[in-house]
Design a protein around this motif. Structure first.
Motif, PDB file in Angstrom:
ATOM      1  N   MET A 125      11.971   0.301   9.900  1.00 19.23           N
ATOM      2  CA  MET A 125      12.510  -0.309   8.690  1.00 19.23           C
ATOM      3  C   MET A 125      11.416  -0.540   7.654  1.00 19.23           C
ATOM      4  SD  MET A 125      14.411  -4.004   8.229  1.00 19.23           S
ATOM      5  CE  MET A 125      12.918  -4.865   8.727  1.00 19.23           C
ATOM      6  N   VAL A 126      10.290  -1.101   8.083  1.00 14.76           N
ATOM      7  CA  VAL A 126       9.224  -1.416   7.135  1.00 14.76           C
ATOM      8  C   VAL A 126       8.584  -0.145   6.592  1.00 14.76           C
ATOM      9  CG1 VAL A 126       6.947  -2.502   6.894  1.00 14.76           C
ATOM     10  CG2 VAL A 126       8.783  -3.696   8.105  1.00 14.76           C
ATOM     11  N   LEU A 127       8.320   0.833   7.446  1.00 20.31           N
ATOM     12  CA  LEU A 127       7.694   2.070   6.962  1.00 20.31           C
ATOM     13  C   LEU A 127       8.603   2.793   5.969  1.00 20.31           C
ATOM     14  CD1 LEU A 127       5.945   3.617  10.107  1.00 20.31           C
ATOM     15  CD2 LEU A 127       5.018   2.068   8.385  1.00 20.31           C
ATOM     16  N   GLU A 128       9.880   2.817   6.248  1.00 24.56           N
ATOM     17  CA  GLU A 128      10.791   3.487   5.316  1.00 24.56           C
ATOM     18  C   GLU A 128      10.841   2.760   3.979  1.00 24.56           C
ATOM     19  OE1 GLU A 128      14.474   3.771   7.437  1.00 24.56           O
ATOM     20  OE2 GLU A 128      13.907   5.676   8.417  1.00 24.56           O
ATOM     21  N   ARG A 129      10.851   1.446   4.005  1.00 21.04           N
ATOM     22  CA  ARG A 129      10.843   0.685   2.742  1.00 21.04           C
ATOM     23  C   ARG A 129       9.537   0.883   1.984  1.00 21.04           C
ATOM     24  NH1 ARG A 129      13.728  -5.224   3.857  1.00 21.04           N
ATOM     25  NH2 ARG A 129      15.776  -4.400   4.449  1.00 21.04           N
ATOM     26  N   ALA A 130       8.475   1.177   2.718  1.00 23.66           N
ATOM     27  CA  ALA A 130       7.177   1.419   2.092  1.00 23.66           C
ATOM     28  C   ALA A 130       7.033   2.876   1.641  1.00 23.66           C
ATOM     29  CB  ALA A 130       6.060   1.061   3.064  1.00 23.66           C
ATOM     30  N   THR A 131       8.109   3.641   1.730  1.00 24.94           N
ATOM     31  CA  THR A 131       8.134   5.076   1.360  1.00 24.94           C
ATOM     32  C   THR A 131       7.158   5.890   2.189  1.00 24.94           C
ATOM     33  OG1 THR A 131       6.496   5.001  -0.471  1.00 24.94           O
ATOM     34  CG2 THR A 131       8.780   4.441  -1.006  1.00 24.94           C
ATOM     35  N   LEU A 132       6.925   5.481   3.430  1.00 21.38           N
ATOM     36  CA  LEU A 132       6.035   6.190   4.336  1.00 21.38           C
ATOM     37  C   LEU A 132       6.854   6.994   5.341  1.00 21.38           C
ATOM     38  CD1 LEU A 132       3.526   3.270   4.970  1.00 21.38           C
ATOM     39  CD2 LEU A 132       3.047   5.356   3.665  1.00 21.38           C
ATOM     40  N   ALA A 133       6.370   8.160   5.692  1.00 20.20           N
ATOM     41  CA  ALA A 133       7.036   8.988   6.693  1.00 20.20           C
ATOM     42  C   ALA A 133       6.837   8.389   8.076  1.00 20.20           C
ATOM     43  CB  ALA A 133       6.482  10.405   6.642  1.00 20.20           C
ATOM     44  N   VAL A 134       7.927   8.276   8.825  1.00 23.80           N
ATOM     45  CA  VAL A 134       7.853   7.755  10.190  1.00 23.80           C
ATOM     46  C   VAL A 134       7.622   8.928  11.135  1.00 23.80           C
ATOM     47  CG1 VAL A 134       9.052   6.463  11.989  1.00 23.80           C
ATOM     48  CG2 VAL A 134       9.448   5.911   9.572  1.00 23.80           C
ATOM     49  N   LEU A 136       0.820  -1.210   0.000  1.00 27.50           N
ATOM     50  CA  LEU A 136       0.000   0.000   0.000  1.00 27.50           C
ATOM     51  C   LEU A 136       0.858   1.265   0.000  1.00 27.50           C
ATOM     52  CD1 LEU A 136      -2.657  -1.159   2.617  1.00 27.50           C
ATOM     53  CD2 LEU A 136      -3.025  -0.912   0.157  1.00 27.50           C
ATOM     54  N   GLY A 137       1.899   1.261   0.817  1.00 26.34           N
ATOM     55  CA  GLY A 137       2.729   2.452   0.915  1.00 26.34           C
ATOM     56  C   GLY A 137       3.467   2.773  -0.368  1.00 26.34           C
ATOM     57  N   ASP A 138       3.966   1.750  -1.030  1.00 26.42           N
ATOM     58  CA  ASP A 138       4.748   1.935  -2.255  1.00 26.42           C
ATOM     59  C   ASP A 138       3.906   1.587  -3.479  1.00 26.42           C
ATOM     60  OD1 ASP A 138       7.023   2.707  -3.611  1.00 26.42           O
ATOM     61  OD2 ASP A 138       7.895   0.700  -3.596  1.00 26.42           O
ATOM     62  N   GLY A 139       2.592   1.838  -3.397  1.00 31.20           N
ATOM     63  CA  GLY A 139       1.687   1.512  -4.493  1.00 31.20           C
ATOM     64  C   GLY A 139       1.235   2.733  -5.251  1.00 31.20           C
ATOM     65  N   THR A 140      -0.043   2.893  -5.393  1.00 31.66           N
ATOM     66  CA  THR A 140      -0.597   4.044  -6.108  1.00 31.66           C
ATOM     67  C   THR A 140      -0.590   5.269  -5.199  1.00 31.66           C
ATOM     68  OG1 THR A 140      -2.860   3.670  -5.358  1.00 31.66           O
ATOM     69  CG2 THR A 140      -2.142   2.451  -7.328  1.00 31.66           C
ATOM     70  N   PRO A 141      -0.755   6.466  -5.760  1.00 30.37           N
ATOM     71  CA  PRO A 141      -0.857   7.654  -4.901  1.00 30.37           C
ATOM     72  C   PRO A 141      -1.974   7.530  -3.867  1.00 30.37           C
ATOM     73  CG  PRO A 141      -0.464   8.316  -7.161  1.00 30.37           C
ATOM     74  CD  PRO A 141      -0.685   6.828  -7.196  1.00 30.37           C
ATOM     75  N   GLU A 142      -3.109   6.934  -4.257  1.00 29.78           N
ATOM     76  CA  GLU A 142      -4.217   6.810  -3.315  1.00 29.78           C
ATOM     77  C   GLU A 142      -3.900   5.802  -2.210  1.00 29.78           C
ATOM     78  OE1 GLU A 142      -8.017   7.246  -1.492  1.00 29.78           O
ATOM     79  OE2 GLU A 142      -6.699   8.509  -2.710  1.00 29.78           O
ATOM     80  N   SER A 143      -3.303   4.665  -2.567  1.00 28.23           N
ATOM     81  CA  SER A 143      -2.963   3.689  -1.531  1.00 28.23           C
ATOM     82  C   SER A 143      -1.898   4.259  -0.595  1.00 28.23           C
ATOM     83  CB  SER A 143      -2.502   2.370  -2.149  1.00 28.23           C
ATOM     84  OG  SER A 143      -1.217   2.477  -2.727  1.00 28.23           O
ATOM     85  N   ARG A 169      -1.507   7.442   0.160  1.00 32.35           N
ATOM     86  CA  ARG A 169      -2.177   8.429   1.012  1.00 32.35           C
ATOM     87  C   ARG A 169      -2.914   7.742   2.157  1.00 32.35           C
ATOM     88  NH1 ARG A 169      -6.953  10.304   2.162  1.00 32.35           N
ATOM     89  NH2 ARG A 169      -8.034   8.909   0.696  1.00 32.35           N
ATOM     90  N   ARG A 170      -3.612   6.665   1.840  1.00 36.42           N
ATOM     91  CA  ARG A 170      -4.364   5.962   2.880  1.00 36.42           C
ATOM     92  C   ARG A 170      -3.432   5.289   3.888  1.00 36.42           C
ATOM     93  NH1 ARG A 170      -9.891   4.643   2.030  1.00 36.42           N
ATOM     94  NH2 ARG A 170     -10.758   5.587   0.151  1.00 36.42           N
ATOM     95  N   ALA A 171      -2.341   4.720   3.401  1.00 36.94           N
ATOM     96  CA  ALA A 171      -1.388   4.087   4.309  1.00 36.94           C
ATOM     97  C   ALA A 171      -0.754   5.113   5.246  1.00 36.94           C
ATOM     98  CB  ALA A 171      -0.319   3.347   3.515  1.00 36.94           C
ATOM     99  N   GLN A 172      -0.394   6.261   4.712  1.00 38.38           N
ATOM    100  CA  GLN A 172       0.189   7.295   5.567  1.00 38.38           C
ATOM    101  C   GLN A 172      -0.818   7.801   6.583  1.00 38.38           C
ATOM    102  OE1 GLN A 172       3.648   8.516   5.330  1.00 38.38           O
ATOM    103  NE2 GLN A 172       2.902   8.898   7.410  1.00 38.38           N
ATOM    104  N   ALA A 173      -2.070   7.942   6.169  1.00 32.64           N
ATOM    105  CA  ALA A 173      -3.112   8.352   7.114  1.00 32.64           C
ATOM    106  C   ALA A 173      -3.276   7.305   8.215  1.00 32.64           C
ATOM    107  CB  ALA A 173      -4.431   8.573   6.380  1.00 32.64           C
ATOM    108  N   GLY A 174      -3.154   6.025   7.841  1.00 28.67           N
ATOM    109  CA  GLY A 174      -3.242   4.962   8.833  1.00 28.67           C
ATOM    110  C   GLY A 174      -2.102   5.022   9.833  1.00 28.67           C
ATOM    111  N   VAL A 175      -0.891   5.261   9.339  1.00 30.24           N
ATOM    112  CA  VAL A 175       0.268   5.406  10.228  1.00 30.24           C
ATOM    113  C   VAL A 175       0.048   6.563  11.190  1.00 30.24           C
ATOM    114  CG1 VAL A 175       2.720   5.992  10.329  1.00 30.24           C
ATOM    115  CG2 VAL A 175       1.902   4.389   8.597  1.00 30.24           C
TER     116      VAL A 175
END
Length: 303
Positions: A255-264, A198-205, A207-213
């Motif tokens: 580690m996982v969030l960074e690999r998923a291109t999500l802000a920690v 989800l994090g390294d997927g589409t712009p919408e996925s 966005r939703r993953a980052q909101a979840g974090v």
């Protein structure tokens, strides 16, 4: 052999024709044949309270996962989430049974019938202020991305605890932890794959993953401050101080969030867990109404 009329008849036959066919249940004592003697030097009330904490975390998260039945994005995920829930339900049943064997029943036993097992009395006949789970498992799951983020965080934390609890001086707790480690490893890895997808997927996925974090991250504040019970039992070689797994959990999550291109997000300011003290949000009442409604309406029923 006569042909069974329905799938329920077939399941009943497979389980000995006793009228009990639910997955993983024989409806007997889950600790039957197990020596439940409290180890020397360990306070039984503390042991029961600790098992109640761990059992409530599993039970409430299981109930949250069941809310995704028929709502998952694909059939395979429907099965995966159900399996995670069943694993947690099994852990909850064993831990609540252990709490009951140590004498932690209180008002729940007064509300239940004598024929109801200890673990059922604790699950179905306690009020909200008697539950001692973390707010992390209680919070509404939000959308699918947030549910996967929460499962990833919760299973990472619980796996770190259970890995050390395998060395507990309480042989029952040690055995429960040993059984739970492979289950929780699957939960963590399954959720982590979804976080990456989800994090390294589409712009919408993304966005939703980052909101979840961002929604789940503040709930980490409650996880790592030990209660007095945990402090005493850790000194006795029975429990695990949650502060001792903080850096392991933090490392895996980062580690996982960074690999998923999500802000920690910044690590939240830690505090004693209000949930461990029986202080809960308004979100718990409807969850317990769903969980406990049938048992309370028909307390003497057998199935």
């Amino acid at each position: 052999m006569a042909h069974e009329e329905t799938v329920y008849d077939a399941l009943d036959t497979a389980h000995g024709g006793e009228g009990q066919w639910a997955f993983g249940t024989g409806f007997d004592d889950p600790l039957a044949g197990v020596d439940t003697t409290v180890p020397d030097g360990v306070d039984a009330a503390d042991l029961g309270a600790y098992c109640l904490m761990l059992g409530d975390d599993a039970l409430v998260l299981c109930q949250r996962l069941t809310e995704w039945a028929t709502r998952s994005p694909e059939l395979e995920e429907e099965v995966a989430i159900a399996n995670c829930g069943l694993d947690l339900l099994g852990q909850a049943r064993l831990l609540l049974a252990r709490a009951g064997s140590a004498g932690v029943l209180g008002r729940s036993r007064e509300r239940a019938t004598d024929s109801i097992p200890d673990e059922d009395a604790l699950a179905y006949f306690r009020d909200a202020d008697e539950f001692v789970h973390h707010h992390l498992v209680e919070a509404d799951g939000g959308d699918f991305a947030q549910t996967m983020i929460r499962l990833f965080v919760a299973s990472t934390f619980r796996l770190a605890l259970f890995a050390q609890l395998r060395e507990s001086r309480d042989p029952v707790l040690s055995a429960i932890a040993a059984k739970g480690v492979p289950e929780l490893t699957y939960h963590r890895d399954h959720a982590a794959r979804w976080v990456l997808r989800l994090g390294d997927g589409t712009p919408e996925s993304h966005r939703r993953a980052q909101a979840g974090v961002d929604a789940v991250w503040p709930l980490l504040a409650d996880l790592f401050t030990a209660t007095e019970v945990e402090i005493r039992l850790t000194a006795a070689g029975v429990a695990v101080d949650p502060a001792g797994v903080r850096e392991e959990v933090r490392g895996v999550l980062t580690m996982v969030l960074e690999r998923a291109t999500l802000a920690v997000p910044p690590w939240p300011t830690e505090r004693p867990s209000p949930g461990r003290a029986g202080q809960h949000t308004a979100e718990l009442a409807p969850l317990l109404a769903t969980l406990q409604g049938l048992a309370r309406e028909h307390p003497a029923a057998t199935w």
